[in-house]
Design an enzyme around this catalytic site. Sequence first.
Site, mmCIF file in Angstrom:
data_model
loop_
_atom_site.group_PDB
_atom_site.id
_atom_site.type_symbol
_atom_site.label_atom_id
_atom_site.label_comp_id
_atom_site.label_asym_id
_atom_site.label_seq_id
_atom_site.Cartn_x
_atom_site.Cartn_y
_atom_site.Cartn_z
ATOM 1 N N LYS A 126 0.843 -1.206 0.000
ATOM 2 C CA LYS A 126 0.000 0.000 0.000
ATOM 3 C C LYS A 126 0.879 1.257 0.000
ATOM 4 C CE LYS A 126 -2.191 -1.191 3.855
ATOM 5 N NZ LYS A 126 -1.624 -2.505 4.196
ATOM 6 N N ARG A 129 -9.487 0.619 8.653
ATOM 7 C CA ARG A 129 -9.069 -0.734 9.008
ATOM 8 C C ARG A 129 -10.103 -1.446 9.877
ATOM 9 N NH1 ARG A 129 -3.205 0.302 8.284
ATOM 10 N NH2 ARG A 129 -2.078 -1.662 8.385
ATOM 11 N N ARG A 164 11.870 -6.054 5.137
ATOM 12 C CA ARG A 164 11.831 -4.629 5.473
ATOM 13 C C ARG A 164 12.369 -4.401 6.882
ATOM 14 N NH1 ARG A 164 6.231 -1.462 5.108
ATOM 15 N NH2 ARG A 164 5.704 -2.822 6.823
ATOM 16 N N ARG A 188 11.780 -1.225 11.991
ATOM 17 C CA ARG A 188 10.405 -1.131 12.509
ATOM 18 C C ARG A 188 10.136 -2.299 13.448
ATOM 19 N NH1 ARG A 188 5.851 0.253 8.070
ATOM 20 N NH2 ARG A 188 4.656 -1.002 9.535
ATOM 21 N N ARG A 202 -0.509 -9.435 13.381
ATOM 22 C CA ARG A 202 -1.042 -8.406 12.472
ATOM 23 C C ARG A 202 -1.956 -9.041 11.426
ATOM 24 N NH1 ARG A 202 4.253 -5.418 10.546
ATOM 25 N NH2 ARG A 202 2.817 -4.177 9.287
HETATM 26 P P1 B4P Z 1 4.587 -1.523 2.067
HETATM 27 O O1 B4P Z 1 4.212 -0.822 0.794
HETATM 28 O O2 B4P Z 1 5.334 -0.702 3.044
HETATM 29 O O3 B4P Z 1 3.349 -2.186 2.800
HETATM 30 P P2 B4P Z 1 2.050 -1.631 3.518
HETATM 31 O O4 B4P Z 1 0.932 -2.411 2.888
HETATM 32 O O5 B4P Z 1 1.965 -0.146 3.412
HETATM 33 O O6 B4P Z 1 2.341 -2.036 5.019
HETATM 34 P P3 B4P Z 1 1.735 -1.951 6.495
HETATM 35 O O7 B4P Z 1 0.392 -2.598 6.532
HETATM 36 O O8 B4P Z 1 2.797 -2.489 7.362
HETATM 37 O O9 B4P Z 1 1.562 -0.475 6.873
HETATM 38 P P4 B4P Z 1 0.935 0.536 7.892
HETATM 39 O O10 B4P Z 1 2.014 1.513 8.005
HETATM 40 O O11 B4P Z 1 -0.372 0.956 7.304
HETATM 41 O O12 B4P Z 1 5.400 -2.802 1.614
HETATM 42 C C1 B4P Z 1 5.970 -3.704 2.536
HETATM 43 C C2 B4P Z 1 7.341 -4.169 2.048
HETATM 44 O O13 B4P Z 1 7.197 -4.886 0.806
HETATM 45 C C3 B4P Z 1 8.319 -3.033 1.770
HETATM 46 O O14 B4P Z 1 9.589 -3.397 2.250
HETATM 47 C C4 B4P Z 1 8.337 -2.903 0.250
HETATM 48 O O15 B4P Z 1 9.558 -2.437 -0.243
HETATM 49 C C5 B4P Z 1 8.062 -4.341 -0.183
HETATM 50 N N1 B4P Z 1 7.335 -4.401 -1.445
HETATM 51 C C6 B4P Z 1 6.326 -3.572 -1.833
HETATM 52 N N2 B4P Z 1 5.891 -3.941 -3.083
HETATM 53 C C7 B4P Z 1 6.637 -5.027 -3.452
HETATM 54 C C8 B4P Z 1 6.653 -5.870 -4.629
HETATM 55 N N3 B4P Z 1 5.833 -5.679 -5.655
HETATM 56 N N4 B4P Z 1 7.518 -6.906 -4.653
HETATM 57 C C9 B4P Z 1 8.361 -7.121 -3.603
HETATM 58 N N5 B4P Z 1 8.406 -6.359 -2.476
HETATM 59 C C10 B4P Z 1 7.555 -5.320 -2.405
HETATM 60 O O16 B4P Z 1 0.591 -0.100 9.327
HETATM 61 C C11 B4P Z 1 1.490 -0.274 10.411
HETATM 62 C C12 B4P Z 1 0.781 -0.371 11.765
HETATM 63 O O17 B4P Z 1 0.210 0.918 12.136
HETATM 64 C C13 B4P Z 1 -0.432 -1.323 11.862
HETATM 65 O O18 B4P Z 1 -0.058 -2.657 12.148
HETATM 66 C C14 B4P Z 1 -1.256 -0.688 13.022
HETATM 67 O O19 B4P Z 1 -0.779 -1.061 14.296
HETATM 68 C C15 B4P Z 1 -1.038 0.799 12.864
HETATM 69 N N6 B4P Z 1 -2.135 1.403 12.075
HETATM 70 C C16 B4P Z 1 -1.989 1.962 10.824
HETATM 71 N N7 B4P Z 1 -3.178 2.412 10.373
HETATM 72 C C17 B4P Z 1 -4.104 2.130 11.331
HETATM 73 C C18 B4P Z 1 -5.512 2.314 11.411
HETATM 74 N N8 B4P Z 1 -6.221 2.867 10.411
HETATM 75 N N9 B4P Z 1 -6.155 1.903 12.549
HETATM 76 C C19 B4P Z 1 -5.472 1.346 13.542
HETATM 77 N N10 B4P Z 1 -4.139 1.122 13.528
HETATM 78 C C20 B4P Z 1 -3.444 1.502 12.419
#
Ligand code: B4P
Length: 198
Positions: free
Chosen positions: A16, A91, A130, A136, A148
């Site tokens: 995302k 979420r 990551r 992190r 998670r």
């Molecule tokens: P990202 O792109 O970073 O993944 P994400 O889906 O954004 O991650 P996440 O769910 O952890 O994020 P959030 O910060 O929202 O990609 C992950 C990895 O994969 C990276 O290293 C990237 O380089 C790699 N990658 C990406 N695309 C790729 C591809 N095509 N091929 C190979 N590798 C690839 O959430 C973090 C925490 O914050 C949650 O657990 C929660 O505790 C809290 N939180 C956030 N929003 C919340 C909400 N609305 N309500 C309550 N808690 C919340």
Amino acid sequence: MLMFNLILFGPPGSGKGTQSEKLVEKYGLVHLSTGNLLREEIANRTPLGLEAKNFIDKGQLVPDEVVIGMIGSCLDHHKKASGFLFDGFPRTTAQAQALDKLLALKKTEIALVLFLEVSEEELVNRLLNRGKTSGRSDDTNETVIHQRFTVYKNETAPIADHYKKLKKFQAIKGEGSVEEIFASLCQAIDKRMKALAS
Ligand code: B4P
């Protein structure tokens, strides 16, 4: 001018954040990532950040009222935006309902929800990878990563039905190169924008 509001939806590590950065640049949307906003609060050691850290470190969601409040004030700060990209929000059902209300106050609504579909095995690999460089706390421990996923399945995945009923939900293959996935997302967005404009 008609606003275009997009939700990027998917499990932890589905890409995302990665895709959002590219999408906001191409479409000029305001990027609202609750994950990034919370990590900023933690880095600045604010009271909100200290509270959020307790939940994030355990792989749990931060309480709804905290994230809904954050999104509400961000929407207020961007009165002239041509649209928003919601990354990692909503979420929970309560967050989805709150978002509908906040957007209705701005006389707008969600145009499209794009779901990044990625296998659990690939997700674990991405997050552990990551964790090696990002430091992190929620990416380094496999037990926390699995927690998670459990939270995602129980609390986040069910809200897909809300958007499916509204015919705003579309699944996109989230495995492959970042560019390939970006192209699929853009195709879906362009199609929806065209339909809304006609
Ligand atoms: P990202 O792109 O970073 O993944 P994400 O889906 O954004 O991650 P996440 O769910 O952890 O994020 P959030 O910060 O929202 O990609 C992950 C990895 O994969 C990276 O290293 C990237 O380089 C790699 N990658 C990406 N695309 C790729 C591809 N095509 N091929 C190979 N590798 C690839 O959430 C973090 C925490 O914050 C949650 O657990 C929660 O505790 C809290 N939180 C956030 N929003 C919340 C909400 N609305 N309500 C309550 N808690 C919340």
